[in-house]
Design an enzyme around this catalytic site. Structure first.
Site, PDB file in Angstrom:
ATOM      1  N   PRO A 174     163.300  33.031  85.578  1.00  0.00           N
ATOM      2  CA  PRO A 174     163.936  32.709  84.306  1.00  0.00           C
ATOM      3  C   PRO A 174     163.187  33.219  83.079  1.00  0.00           C
ATOM      4  O   PRO A 174     161.958  33.211  83.040  1.00  0.00           O
ATOM      5  CB  PRO A 174     163.984  31.176  84.302  1.00  0.00           C
ATOM      6  CG  PRO A 174     163.050  30.737  85.354  1.00  0.00           C
ATOM      7  CD  PRO A 174     162.989  31.835  86.367  1.00  0.00           C
ATOM      8  N   ASN A 175     163.988  33.658  82.126  1.00  0.00           N
ATOM      9  CA  ASN A 175     163.533  34.117  80.804  1.00  0.00           C
ATOM     10  C   ASN A 175     162.843  35.481  80.809  1.00  0.00           C
ATOM     11  O   ASN A 175     162.532  36.028  79.752  1.00  0.00           O
ATOM     12  CB  ASN A 175     162.618  33.072  80.123  1.00  0.00           C
ATOM     13  CG  ASN A 175     163.343  31.763  79.905  1.00  0.00           C
ATOM     14  OD1 ASN A 175     164.412  31.759  79.299  1.00  0.00           O
ATOM     15  ND2 ASN A 175     162.803  30.672  80.413  1.00  0.00           N
ATOM     16  N   ARG A 196     161.061  37.949  73.679  1.00  0.00           N
ATOM     17  CA  ARG A 196     160.496  36.619  73.849  1.00  0.00           C
ATOM     18  C   ARG A 196     158.990  36.590  73.551  1.00  0.00           C
ATOM     19  O   ARG A 196     158.224  37.359  74.144  1.00  0.00           O
ATOM     20  CB  ARG A 196     160.732  36.265  75.325  1.00  0.00           C
ATOM     21  CG  ARG A 196     160.033  35.070  75.819  1.00  0.00           C
ATOM     22  CD  ARG A 196     160.102  34.989  77.344  1.00  0.00           C
ATOM     23  NE  ARG A 196     159.591  33.709  77.746  1.00  0.00           N
ATOM     24  CZ  ARG A 196     159.149  33.433  78.954  1.00  0.00           C
ATOM     25  NH1 ARG A 196     159.206  34.339  79.903  1.00  0.00           N
ATOM     26  NH2 ARG A 196     158.692  32.239  79.240  1.00  0.00           N
ATOM     27  N   TYR A 237     153.770  37.872  75.603  1.00  0.00           N
ATOM     28  CA  TYR A 237     154.311  38.702  76.691  1.00  0.00           C
ATOM     29  C   TYR A 237     154.428  40.190  76.339  1.00  0.00           C
ATOM     30  O   TYR A 237     154.783  40.984  77.200  1.00  0.00           O
ATOM     31  CB  TYR A 237     155.675  38.146  77.132  1.00  0.00           C
ATOM     32  CG  TYR A 237     155.588  36.735  77.659  1.00  0.00           C
ATOM     33  CD1 TYR A 237     154.892  36.468  78.844  1.00  0.00           C
ATOM     34  CD2 TYR A 237     156.161  35.657  76.981  1.00  0.00           C
ATOM     35  CE1 TYR A 237     154.780  35.178  79.335  1.00  0.00           C
ATOM     36  CE2 TYR A 237     156.060  34.358  77.460  1.00  0.00           C
ATOM     37  CZ  TYR A 237     155.375  34.129  78.637  1.00  0.00           C
ATOM     38  OH  TYR A 237     155.256  32.844  79.121  1.00  0.00           O
ATOM     39  N   ASN A 274     157.489  37.342  90.106  1.00  0.00           N
ATOM     40  CA  ASN A 274     157.063  36.550  88.958  1.00  0.00           C
ATOM     41  C   ASN A 274     158.123  35.461  88.811  1.00  0.00           C
ATOM     42  O   ASN A 274     159.196  35.708  88.262  1.00  0.00           O
ATOM     43  CB  ASN A 274     156.981  37.400  87.689  1.00  0.00           C
ATOM     44  CG  ASN A 274     156.518  36.576  86.494  1.00  0.00           C
ATOM     45  OD1 ASN A 274     156.453  35.347  86.565  1.00  0.00           O
ATOM     46  ND2 ASN A 274     156.215  37.242  85.393  1.00  0.00           N
ATOM     47  N   ALA A 320     158.686  30.100  84.929  1.00  0.00           N
ATOM     48  CA  ALA A 320     158.341  28.667  84.906  1.00  0.00           C
ATOM     49  C   ALA A 320     158.498  28.008  86.277  1.00  0.00           C
ATOM     50  O   ALA A 320     157.816  27.016  86.567  1.00  0.00           O
ATOM     51  CB  ALA A 320     159.223  27.954  83.879  1.00  0.00           C
ATOM     52  N   GLU A 368     152.126  37.553  93.896  1.00  0.00           N
ATOM     53  CA  GLU A 368     152.566  36.807  92.704  1.00  0.00           C
ATOM     54  C   GLU A 368     152.030  37.499  91.452  1.00  0.00           C
ATOM     55  O   GLU A 368     150.859  37.875  91.397  1.00  0.00           O
ATOM     56  CB  GLU A 368     152.006  35.374  92.788  1.00  0.00           C
ATOM     57  CG  GLU A 368     152.402  34.496  91.624  1.00  0.00           C
ATOM     58  CD  GLU A 368     151.801  33.089  91.738  1.00  0.00           C
ATOM     59  OE1 GLU A 368     151.066  32.800  92.713  1.00  0.00           O
ATOM     60  OE2 GLU A 368     152.064  32.280  90.829  1.00  0.00           O
ATOM     61  N   HIS A 426     151.937  37.309  87.105  1.00  0.00           N
ATOM     62  CA  HIS A 426     152.206  36.686  85.798  1.00  0.00           C
ATOM     63  C   HIS A 426     151.701  37.623  84.721  1.00  0.00           C
ATOM     64  O   HIS A 426     150.566  38.106  84.803  1.00  0.00           O
ATOM     65  CB  HIS A 426     151.506  35.332  85.666  1.00  0.00           C
ATOM     66  CG  HIS A 426     152.007  34.338  86.641  1.00  0.00           C
ATOM     67  ND1 HIS A 426     153.230  33.717  86.508  1.00  0.00           N
ATOM     68  CD2 HIS A 426     151.485  33.903  87.805  1.00  0.00           C
ATOM     69  CE1 HIS A 426     153.430  32.921  87.533  1.00  0.00           C
ATOM     70  NE2 HIS A 426     152.390  33.019  88.344  1.00  0.00           N
ATOM     71  N   ARG A 430     146.332  28.825  79.259  1.00  0.00           N
ATOM     72  CA  ARG A 430     147.460  28.325  78.465  1.00  0.00           C
ATOM     73  C   ARG A 430     147.615  26.812  78.702  1.00  0.00           C
ATOM     74  O   ARG A 430     146.662  26.150  79.110  1.00  0.00           O
ATOM     75  CB  ARG A 430     148.720  29.119  78.836  1.00  0.00           C
ATOM     76  CG  ARG A 430     148.559  30.621  78.546  1.00  0.00           C
ATOM     77  CD  ARG A 430     149.823  31.389  78.823  1.00  0.00           C
ATOM     78  NE  ARG A 430     150.923  30.935  77.973  1.00  0.00           N
ATOM     79  CZ  ARG A 430     152.213  31.201  78.220  1.00  0.00           C
ATOM     80  NH1 ARG A 430     152.551  31.924  79.285  1.00  0.00           N
ATOM     81  NH2 ARG A 430     153.157  30.768  77.417  1.00  0.00           N
TER      82      ARG A 430
HETATM   83  C1  DQA Z   1     154.951  33.666  83.267  1.00  0.00           C
HETATM   84  C2  DQA Z   1     154.122  32.419  82.978  1.00  0.00           C
HETATM   85  C3  DQA Z   1     154.958  31.172  83.115  1.00  0.00           C
HETATM   86  O1  DQA Z   1     154.186  30.031  82.825  1.00  0.00           O
HETATM   87  C4  DQA Z   1     156.134  31.221  82.157  1.00  0.00           C
HETATM   88  O2  DQA Z   1     156.948  30.083  82.329  1.00  0.00           O
HETATM   89  C5  DQA Z   1     156.907  32.464  82.268  1.00  0.00           C
HETATM   90  C6  DQA Z   1     156.192  33.725  82.400  1.00  0.00           C
HETATM   91  C7  DQA Z   1     154.153  34.962  83.001  1.00  0.00           C
HETATM   92  O3  DQA Z   1     154.600  36.007  83.470  1.00  0.00           O
HETATM   93  O4  DQA Z   1     153.116  34.928  82.362  1.00  0.00           O
HETATM   94  O5  DQA Z   1     158.138  32.467  82.170  1.00  0.00           O
HETATM   95  O6  DQA Z   1     155.337  33.661  84.630  1.00  0.00           O
END
Ligand code: DQA
Length: 155
Positions: free
Chosen positions: A10-11, A18, A23, A74, A77, A98, A100, A107
């Protein structure tokens, strides 16, 4: 040909828009184009999937069973609380890397735990889009090692 699946949760479709200070300004489309070029050069098959919905992510992971040799994910959240994604990754028994973009450990405390990490071969955090490139290098080595060990490879 080995198949790598890159999943974003998501996102992450909003990368480039964003919270740029966290990011960066690279979009997901740009990240995927870069990975496609890297995969072409390395002779790897690659597929991309992004969803904002937990169930769709679970279903895409199920679909990978028997068809994909390594998953780069990735989970956004969902990393921090999705037992369903953890279970799905465990179910398909495909090597997982994984990723990020941000350093989840410097954070908010709710980001410090990843439920996905225990099912991953390894992970990369805090290196922005470079993390995906490094993950793809690692995925190439993992699939080569598996092929070399005589375990089945799909094409
Ligand atoms: C994330 C880190 C997560 O905590 C966050 O909710 C994201 C992006 C990252 O790529 O740093 O959506 O996965």
């Amino acid at each position: 040909m080995a198949n790598i699946l890159v999943i974003n949760g998501p996102n992450l479709n909003m990368l480039g828009v964003r919270e740029k200070e966290i990011y960066g300004s690279t979009s997901l489309v740009e990240i995927e184009a870069d990975l496609q070029a890297q995969a072409d050069e390395a002779g790897l098959g690659i597929e991309f999937f992004q969803s904002n919905h937990e169930g769709e992510l679970v279903e895409r992971i199920h679909k990978a069973w028997g068809a994909v040799d390594c998953i780069i994910i990735n989970p956004g959240a969902y990393s921090h609380y999705s037992i369903a994604i953890y279970d799905a990754l465990k179910t398909v028994q495909i090597p997982v890397i994984e990723v990020h973009l941000s350093n989840i450990y410097n954070r908010e405390t709710f980001r410090h735990q990843s439920l996905i990490a225990p099912v991953a071969v390894g992970g990369i955090f805090g290196l922005g889009p470079l993390g995906y490139r490094l993950a793809l290098v690692a995925a190439g080595q993992i699939v080569q090692a598996v092929a070399g060990s005589g375990a089945s490879e799909h094409d």
